[in-house]
Design a protein around this motif. Structure first.
Motif, PDB file in Angstrom:
ATOM      1  N   ALA A  49       0.833  -1.203   0.000  1.00  0.00           N
ATOM      2  CA  ALA A  49       0.000   0.000   0.000  1.00  0.00           C
ATOM      3  C   ALA A  49       0.868   1.253   0.000  1.00  0.00           C
ATOM      4  O   ALA A  49       1.827   1.358   0.769  1.00  0.00           O
ATOM      5  CB  ALA A  49      -0.911   0.002   1.224  1.00  0.00           C
ATOM      6  N   GLY A  50       0.566   2.184  -0.892  1.00  0.00           N
ATOM      7  CA  GLY A  50       1.290   3.443  -0.954  1.00  0.00           C
ATOM      8  C   GLY A  50       2.555   3.399  -1.777  1.00  0.00           C
ATOM      9  O   GLY A  50       3.246   4.410  -1.911  1.00  0.00           O
ATOM     10  N   ARG A  52       4.342   2.693  -5.500  1.00  0.00           N
ATOM     11  CA  ARG A  52       4.077   2.575  -6.939  1.00  0.00           C
ATOM     12  C   ARG A  52       5.422   2.588  -7.671  1.00  0.00           C
ATOM     13  O   ARG A  52       6.039   3.631  -7.838  1.00  0.00           O
ATOM     14  CB  ARG A  52       3.192   3.723  -7.426  1.00  0.00           C
ATOM     15  CG  ARG A  52       2.835   3.616  -8.907  1.00  0.00           C
ATOM     16  CD  ARG A  52       1.841   4.689  -9.317  1.00  0.00           C
ATOM     17  NE  ARG A  52       1.529   4.588 -10.731  1.00  0.00           N
ATOM     18  CZ  ARG A  52       2.189   5.218 -11.698  1.00  0.00           C
ATOM     19  NH1 ARG A  52       3.209   6.012 -11.385  1.00  0.00           N
ATOM     20  NH2 ARG A  52       1.851   5.067 -12.955  1.00  0.00           N
ATOM     21  N   GLY A  80       4.959   6.470  -5.423  1.00  0.00           N
ATOM     22  CA  GLY A  80       3.953   6.340  -4.384  1.00  0.00           C
ATOM     23  C   GLY A  80       4.136   7.337  -3.256  1.00  0.00           C
ATOM     24  O   GLY A  80       4.911   8.295  -3.348  1.00  0.00           O
ATOM     25  N   THR A  81       3.439   7.084  -2.169  1.00  0.00           N
ATOM     26  CA  THR A  81       3.464   7.979  -1.005  1.00  0.00           C
ATOM     27  C   THR A  81       4.192   7.353   0.183  1.00  0.00           C
ATOM     28  O   THR A  81       4.342   8.000   1.215  1.00  0.00           O
ATOM     29  CB  THR A  81       2.030   8.328  -0.576  1.00  0.00           C
ATOM     30  OG1 THR A  81       1.307   7.113  -0.291  1.00  0.00           O
ATOM     31  CG2 THR A  81       1.310   9.090  -1.688  1.00  0.00           C
ATOM     32  N   ARG A  82       4.650   6.097   0.021  1.00  0.00           N
ATOM     33  CA  ARG A  82       5.367   5.416   1.100  1.00  0.00           C
ATOM     34  C   ARG A  82       6.647   4.815   0.553  1.00  0.00           C
ATOM     35  O   ARG A  82       6.754   4.518  -0.637  1.00  0.00           O
ATOM     36  CB  ARG A  82       4.501   4.319   1.726  1.00  0.00           C
ATOM     37  CG  ARG A  82       3.260   4.837   2.431  1.00  0.00           C
ATOM     38  CD  ARG A  82       2.526   3.712   3.124  1.00  0.00           C
ATOM     39  NE  ARG A  82       1.340   4.187   3.822  1.00  0.00           N
ATOM     40  CZ  ARG A  82       0.505   3.401   4.518  1.00  0.00           C
ATOM     41  NH1 ARG A  82       0.775   2.087   4.617  1.00  0.00           N
ATOM     42  NH2 ARG A  82      -0.547   3.904   5.120  1.00  0.00           N
ATOM     43  N   ALA A 130       9.542   7.516  -0.952  1.00  0.00           N
ATOM     44  CA  ALA A 130       8.445   8.010  -1.777  1.00  0.00           C
ATOM     45  C   ALA A 130       8.926   9.189  -2.612  1.00  0.00           C
ATOM     46  O   ALA A 130       9.574  10.101  -2.116  1.00  0.00           O
ATOM     47  CB  ALA A 130       7.285   8.443  -0.883  1.00  0.00           C
TER      48      ALA A 130
END
Length: 241
Positions: A49-50, A52, A80-82, A130
């Motif tokens: 999750a998070g 990409r 992504g964001t993580r 990220a």
């Protein structure tokens, strides 16, 4: 390739020893977008999750007409964001494109290469923040009288999942320059080599390069001429060292 062989490939990649011989400069980390193209790429297994993950290849490379030498910069990005956690980038050559060395990465043993490939390196990445990217410059040789492709899978560090795979995607030209010092090759173009006297050389590889959809088991092999699209969901054996 059997599921047993694919599992063996994934396991041995992790345990392969480092063999960076030619110093082309250290891998460079950079923030923000990098120039290049993700042509021929697609997501495979679902990333955490998070996260990409994608890759980029140059739109154009230049091959020395005398030696066949070239360099290819491969970039892996986390849009992504993580942070990604541990991952690895593979650079694998097919047909007329041979990957000779990637500083900071380990050579994949000949017996552990995916079907249709003859050269490859595995580049471990402890973590990719990220919005960050990391690039590797590969020393390669391209036989201009053949077609050639490269493949960039981005996997979990243990090889159990492939989050993204670019290729096998070709480099080539439909307008060869046999009498020039170098020949420019374009990403996503099938090579149509011409001999110095103007006669056409036989093409290698089958026409077309269709990409098969993912199988229900999450493992597939694509034969596109001499190239293959492969990944493995099976978890390899215990890591060594």
């Amino acid at each position: 390739m059997s599921s047993h062989r694919m599992a063996a490939v994934a396991g041995s990649l992790v345990a392969a020893s480092f063999s960076a011989v030619v110093a082309l400069g250290p891998p460079a980390a950079a923030q923000g977008p990098e120039p290049g193209s993700d042509k021929g790429g697609k997501a495979v297994d679902q990333a955490p999750a998070g996260v990409r993950l994608t890759t980029l290849l140059p739109e154009r490379i230049s091959v020395d007409n005398g030696s066949g030498k070239t360099t290819i910069t491969a970039t892996v990005k986390n849009d992504g964001t993580r942070e990604s956690g541990g991952i690895r980038l593979l650079l694998v050559g097919f047909g007329g494109l041979t990957v000779k060395n990637v500083p900071g990465c380990s050579r994949i043993a000949e017996g552990d290469l995916p079907e249709g490939s003859h050269s490859g390196f595995s580049c471990p990445i402890d973590n990719l923040a990220a919005g960050a990217s990391k690039s590797y410059t590969a020393d390669a040789v391209f036989a201009l009288d053949r077609t050639g492709k490269i493949c960039l899978p981005v996997q979990a560090s243990d090889g159990s999942k492939t989050f993204w795979q670019q290729g096998p995607v070709p480099f080539g030209t439909t307008n060869p320059s046999p009498n020039a010092p170098a020949t420019p090759l374009l990403l996503g173009t099938d090579n149509a080599p011409v001999a110095p006297d103007g006669g056409e050389l036989p093409r290698t590889g089958a026409p077309g390069r269709d990409v098969l959809p993912l199988g229900a088991a999450g493992a597939a092999l694509l034969a596109a001429g001499a190239a293959g699209l492969w990944w493995s969901r099976r978890r390899p054996g215990p890591r060594q060292g």
